[in-house]
Design a protein around this motif. Structure first.
Motif, short mmCIF file in Angstrom:
data_model
loop_
_atom_site.label_atom_id
_atom_site.label_comp_id
_atom_site.label_asym_id
_atom_site.label_seq_id
_atom_site.Cartn_x
_atom_site.Cartn_y
_atom_site.Cartn_z
N UNK A 1 0.83 -1.22 0.00
CA UNK A 1 0.00 0.00 0.00
C UNK A 1 0.86 1.25 0.00
N UNK A 2 1.98 1.21 0.72
CA UNK A 2 2.86 2.38 0.72
C UNK A 2 3.47 2.62 -0.66
N UNK A 3 3.75 1.54 -1.41
CA UNK A 3 4.27 1.69 -2.78
C UNK A 3 3.22 2.34 -3.67
N UNK A 4 1.98 1.87 -3.57
CA UNK A 4 0.92 2.46 -4.39
C UNK A 4 0.69 3.92 -4.02
N UNK A 5 0.77 4.22 -2.71
CA UNK A 5 0.61 5.61 -2.30
C UNK A 5 1.75 6.48 -2.83
N UNK A 6 2.95 5.92 -2.88
CA UNK A 6 4.10 6.67 -3.41
C UNK A 6 3.90 6.96 -4.90
N UNK A 7 3.41 5.98 -5.64
CA UNK A 7 3.17 6.19 -7.06
C UNK A 7 2.12 7.28 -7.30
N UNK A 8 1.15 7.36 -6.40
CA UNK A 8 0.11 8.37 -6.55
C UNK A 8 0.57 9.74 -6.10
N UNK A 9 1.24 9.80 -4.95
CA UNK A 9 1.60 11.10 -4.39
C UNK A 9 2.81 11.72 -5.07
N UNK A 10 3.68 10.92 -5.63
CA UNK A 10 4.89 11.45 -6.24
C UNK A 10 4.85 11.33 -7.76
N UNK A 11 3.66 11.33 -8.31
CA UNK A 11 3.54 11.24 -9.76
C UNK A 11 4.22 12.42 -10.46
N UNK A 12 4.13 13.61 -9.85
CA UNK A 12 4.78 14.77 -10.46
C UNK A 12 6.29 14.62 -10.53
N UNK A 13 6.89 14.15 -9.46
CA UNK A 13 8.34 13.96 -9.46
C UNK A 13 8.76 12.90 -10.47
N UNK A 14 7.98 11.85 -10.56
CA UNK A 14 8.30 10.80 -11.52
C UNK A 14 8.16 11.32 -12.96
N UNK A 15 7.15 12.13 -13.18
CA UNK A 15 6.98 12.71 -14.52
C UNK A 15 8.14 13.63 -14.86
#
Length: 294
Positions: free
Chosen positions: A175-189
């Motif tokens: 769940x923490x991984x999925x939350x990271x993908x959602x919350x840090x989408x801008x940084x990943x982009x």
């Protein structure tokens, strides 16, 4: 002793004494313990009563005082409860017999028996003349404790709780991984805009998850060990609701800890790989992550 006067005589000794109800008179050979009280190990409370290591401690046995010298401190001694005095059997027997004749005889014998001979020794102890003695087997006590239904039930409950805790820990990591993908989408982009490939982005997320899992496993092992030490100091009773004798000792099984740790890391790795496997596969990887988060 006790008002007896000894004078050397022809072919023997002459004794002069006065008999009174208040005095106990004895005639005996001089013993080494008359000048040097036997050295003993004592429990902490007795050591304090003796004034510390090196002090004299008068033991009261049958109304008589038997002086001993405390030369060391032990927390406990097997087969005893509460305060205890441990010393050489010959020296202690002599010291006790000097003050209380006949009271220094041993009334308990310990046998060290190999496991292969335990049955033969038990059968021999059941035969005359040993059948009138009470015999206790340490192996029998251990077997009884291991078969105790309350103890086995408690062990199963603890194992079940440990398995549930591992499952919850793995799910929490996912769940923490999925939350990271959602919350840090801008940084990943932003990383993708600068040329980062989808495989690199997946490695970044997986590396963070691995670091979190390793830190959690290490903290969990340390916290579990500390709690085990603290709990056994406070809550320690047998199935008969009595204080355990001998006292409980915390024994951490390296094999069990290794299996639990490896199982946790393996399950975490597989689930994290499954969750991140489909991420960043579209034309815009981070955008895909945002869609999944929404």
């Amino acid at each position: 002793e006790g008002g007896v006067t000894v004078r050397g005589g022809r072919g023997g000794v002459e004794l002069a004494y006065v008999i009174t109800p208040q005095r106990v008179a004895r005639v005996r050979p001089r013993q080494p313990t008359d000048e040097r009280p036997p050295p003993v190990l004592v429990t902490p409370r007795l050591a304090a009563l003796a004034g510390g290591v090196g002090g004299l401690l008068p033991l009261r046995l049958g109304g008589e005082r038997v002086p001993v010298r405390a030369v060391g401190v032990v927390e406990r001694f097997p087969g005893t409860q509460g305060d205890a005095v441990v010393g050489d059997v010959r020296a202690l027997s002599t010291a006790v017999d000097v003050h209380l004749p006949g009271a220094g005889r041993p009334d308990e014998v310990w046998l060290e028996v190999p496991a292969s001979s335990a049955g033969a020794v038990a059968a021999e102890l059941a035969q005359p003349p040993f059948h009138v003695l009470e015999s206790v087997s340490r192996r029998a006590l251990i077997d009884e404790a291991q078969r105790d239904p309350i103890g086995r039930g408690t062990l199963l409950a603890l194992v079940a709780a440990a398995v549930v805790a591992l499952v919850l820990a793995v799910l929490g990591l996912v769940l923490s991984v999925r939350a990271e993908l959602r919350d840090e989408a801008g940084d990943l982009y932003a990383l993708e805009s600068q040329g980062a490939s989808p495989s690199l982005l997946r490695r970044v997320v997986r590396t963070r998850a691995l670091a979190t899992a390793l830190a959690g496993a290490l903290v969990g092992v340390v916290a579990g060990g500390v709690l085990a030490l603290l709990v056994t100091k406070v809550v320690a009773v047998t199935a008969r609701a009595t204080a355990p004798e001998p006292s409980l000792v915390v024994a951490l099984e390296p094999a069990v800890l290794a299996v639990g740790g490896v199982g946790f890391l393996a399950a975490s790795a597989l689930l994290v790989l499954a969750v991140t496997r489909t991420m960043f596969r579209g034309e815009r990887g981070p955008g895909r992550a945002v869609e999944l988060g929404e």
